[in-house]
Motif scaffolding. Sequence first.
Motif, PDB file in Angstrom:
ATOM      1  N   VAL A  90     -12.748 -13.155  10.610  1.00 27.81           N
ATOM      2  CA  VAL A  90     -13.984 -12.941   9.871  1.00 27.81           C
ATOM      3  C   VAL A  90     -13.638 -12.191   8.590  1.00 27.81           C
ATOM      4  O   VAL A  90     -13.118 -11.078   8.638  1.00 27.81           O
ATOM      5  N   GLY A  91     -13.921 -12.844   7.475  1.00 27.38           N
ATOM      6  CA  GLY A  91     -13.718 -12.201   6.186  1.00 27.38           C
ATOM      7  C   GLY A  91     -15.060 -11.698   5.673  1.00 27.38           C
ATOM      8  O   GLY A  91     -16.035 -12.440   5.682  1.00 27.38           O
ATOM      9  N   TYR A  92     -15.129 -10.436   5.267  1.00 23.71           N
ATOM     10  CA  TYR A  92     -16.419  -9.885   4.838  1.00 23.71           C
ATOM     11  C   TYR A  92     -16.225  -8.708   3.907  1.00 23.71           C
ATOM     12  O   TYR A  92     -15.167  -8.093   3.862  1.00 23.71           O
ATOM     13  N   ASP A  93     -17.276  -8.422   3.167  1.00 21.96           N
ATOM     14  CA  ASP A  93     -17.360  -7.230   2.338  1.00 21.96           C
ATOM     15  C   ASP A  93     -18.059  -6.173   3.192  1.00 21.96           C
ATOM     16  O   ASP A  93     -19.214  -6.359   3.593  1.00 21.96           O
ATOM     17  N   TYR A  94     -17.388  -5.093   3.478  1.00 21.38           N
ATOM     18  CA  TYR A  94     -17.904  -4.081   4.401  1.00 21.38           C
ATOM     19  C   TYR A  94     -19.292  -3.582   3.990  1.00 21.38           C
ATOM     20  O   TYR A  94     -20.207  -3.497   4.805  1.00 21.38           O
ATOM     21  N   LYS A  95     -19.458  -3.244   2.727  1.00 20.69           N
ATOM     22  CA  LYS A  95     -20.733  -2.681   2.275  1.00 20.69           C
ATOM     23  C   LYS A  95     -21.880  -3.687   2.400  1.00 20.69           C
ATOM     24  O   LYS A  95     -22.982  -3.323   2.799  1.00 20.69           O
ATOM     25  N   LEU A  96     -21.638  -4.940   2.043  1.00 22.14           N
ATOM     26  CA  LEU A  96     -22.699  -5.951   2.142  1.00 22.14           C
ATOM     27  C   LEU A  96     -23.061  -6.244   3.597  1.00 22.14           C
ATOM     28  O   LEU A  96     -24.245  -6.345   3.941  1.00 22.14           O
ATOM     29  N   LEU A  97     -22.049  -6.386   4.440  1.00 22.89           N
ATOM     30  CA  LEU A  97     -22.331  -6.666   5.847  1.00 22.89           C
ATOM     31  C   LEU A  97     -23.043  -5.480   6.501  1.00 22.89           C
ATOM     32  O   LEU A  97     -23.987  -5.659   7.276  1.00 22.89           O
ATOM     33  N   LEU A  98     -22.637  -4.272   6.162  1.00 21.32           N
ATOM     34  CA  LEU A  98     -23.296  -3.081   6.683  1.00 21.32           C
ATOM     35  C   LEU A  98     -24.756  -3.026   6.238  1.00 21.32           C
ATOM     36  O   LEU A  98     -25.648  -2.739   7.040  1.00 21.32           O
ATOM     37  N   ARG A  99     -25.026  -3.327   4.963  1.00 20.49           N
ATOM     38  CA  ARG A  99     -26.407  -3.330   4.472  1.00 20.49           C
ATOM     39  C   ARG A  99     -27.245  -4.356   5.224  1.00 20.49           C
ATOM     40  O   ARG A  99     -28.403  -4.106   5.541  1.00 20.49           O
ATOM     41  N   TRP A 100     -26.667  -5.526   5.518  1.00 17.67           N
ATOM     42  CA  TRP A 100     -27.402  -6.547   6.269  1.00 17.67           C
ATOM     43  C   TRP A 100     -27.689  -6.057   7.686  1.00 17.67           C
ATOM     44  O   TRP A 100     -28.805  -6.214   8.183  1.00 17.67           O
ATOM     45  N   LEU A 101     -26.707  -5.483   8.342  1.00 21.83           N
ATOM     46  CA  LEU A 101     -26.916  -4.957   9.694  1.00 21.83           C
ATOM     47  C   LEU A 101     -27.969  -3.850   9.708  1.00 21.83           C
ATOM     48  O   LEU A 101     -28.806  -3.777  10.621  1.00 21.83           O
ATOM     49  N   LEU A 102     -27.960  -3.004   8.701  1.00 24.29           N
ATOM     50  CA  LEU A 102     -28.979  -1.960   8.593  1.00 24.29           C
ATOM     51  C   LEU A 102     -30.363  -2.555   8.352  1.00 24.29           C
ATOM     52  O   LEU A 102     -31.355  -2.067   8.886  1.00 24.29           O
ATOM     53  N   LYS A 103     -30.440  -3.629   7.575  1.00 23.32           N
ATOM     54  CA  LYS A 103     -31.718  -4.321   7.329  1.00 23.32           C
ATOM     55  C   LYS A 103     -32.285  -4.849   8.629  1.00 23.32           C
ATOM     56  O   LYS A 103     -33.465  -4.654   8.949  1.00 23.32           O
ATOM     57  N   VAL A 104     -31.454  -5.524   9.424  1.00 21.68           N
ATOM     58  CA  VAL A 104     -31.907  -6.065  10.719  1.00 21.68           C
ATOM     59  C   VAL A 104     -32.334  -4.932  11.649  1.00 21.68           C
ATOM     60  O   VAL A 104     -33.375  -5.013  12.317  1.00 21.68           O
ATOM     61  N   SER A 105     -31.571  -3.863  11.672  1.00 22.67           N
ATOM     62  CA  SER A 105     -31.912  -2.700  12.502  1.00 22.67           C
ATOM     63  C   SER A 105     -33.228  -2.069  12.057  1.00 22.67           C
ATOM     64  O   SER A 105     -34.078  -1.724  12.884  1.00 22.67           O
ATOM     65  N   PHE A 106     -33.405  -1.906  10.757  1.00 22.23           N
ATOM     66  CA  PHE A 106     -34.628  -1.316  10.214  1.00 22.23           C
ATOM     67  C   PHE A 106     -35.841  -2.190  10.536  1.00 22.23           C
ATOM     68  O   PHE A 106     -36.894  -1.689  10.916  1.00 22.23           O
TER      69      PHE A 106
END
Length: 111
Positions: A90-106
């Motif tokens: 899995v290739g990803y940008d840590y900050k972008l993926l983290l922001r998406w996970l936080l969005k889903v959590s929120f």
Amino acid sequence: MPICAYCKQDSVLTREHVIPAFLYDAARNPNGVLGWREIPRKMVGGEHKIKDVCGECNNGVLSDLDNYAKGVISSAGLLTENFYGSEITVGYDYKLLLRWLLKVSFNSARV
């Protein structure tokens, strides 16, 4: 006027998927069933949405985050119906993926 949960501005509110639509699409089966809800002990047949996000946030930054996550998950082969690999990359940008996970959590926390 109501306040957007993300930008805190007075605005007309739109419906935001709690779980992004691309994940609902990947999980849907021919009977329309999406998954299992443990507390009521029943199957879920619809997409859960909340109406507390302005159109600018929903169709802008939140949509961009969903599109990013969809690309990451798709490119890793995780949206295929039959996954037989014993490992994935899995290739990803840590900050972008983290922001998406936080969005889903929120979104989930506001339900």
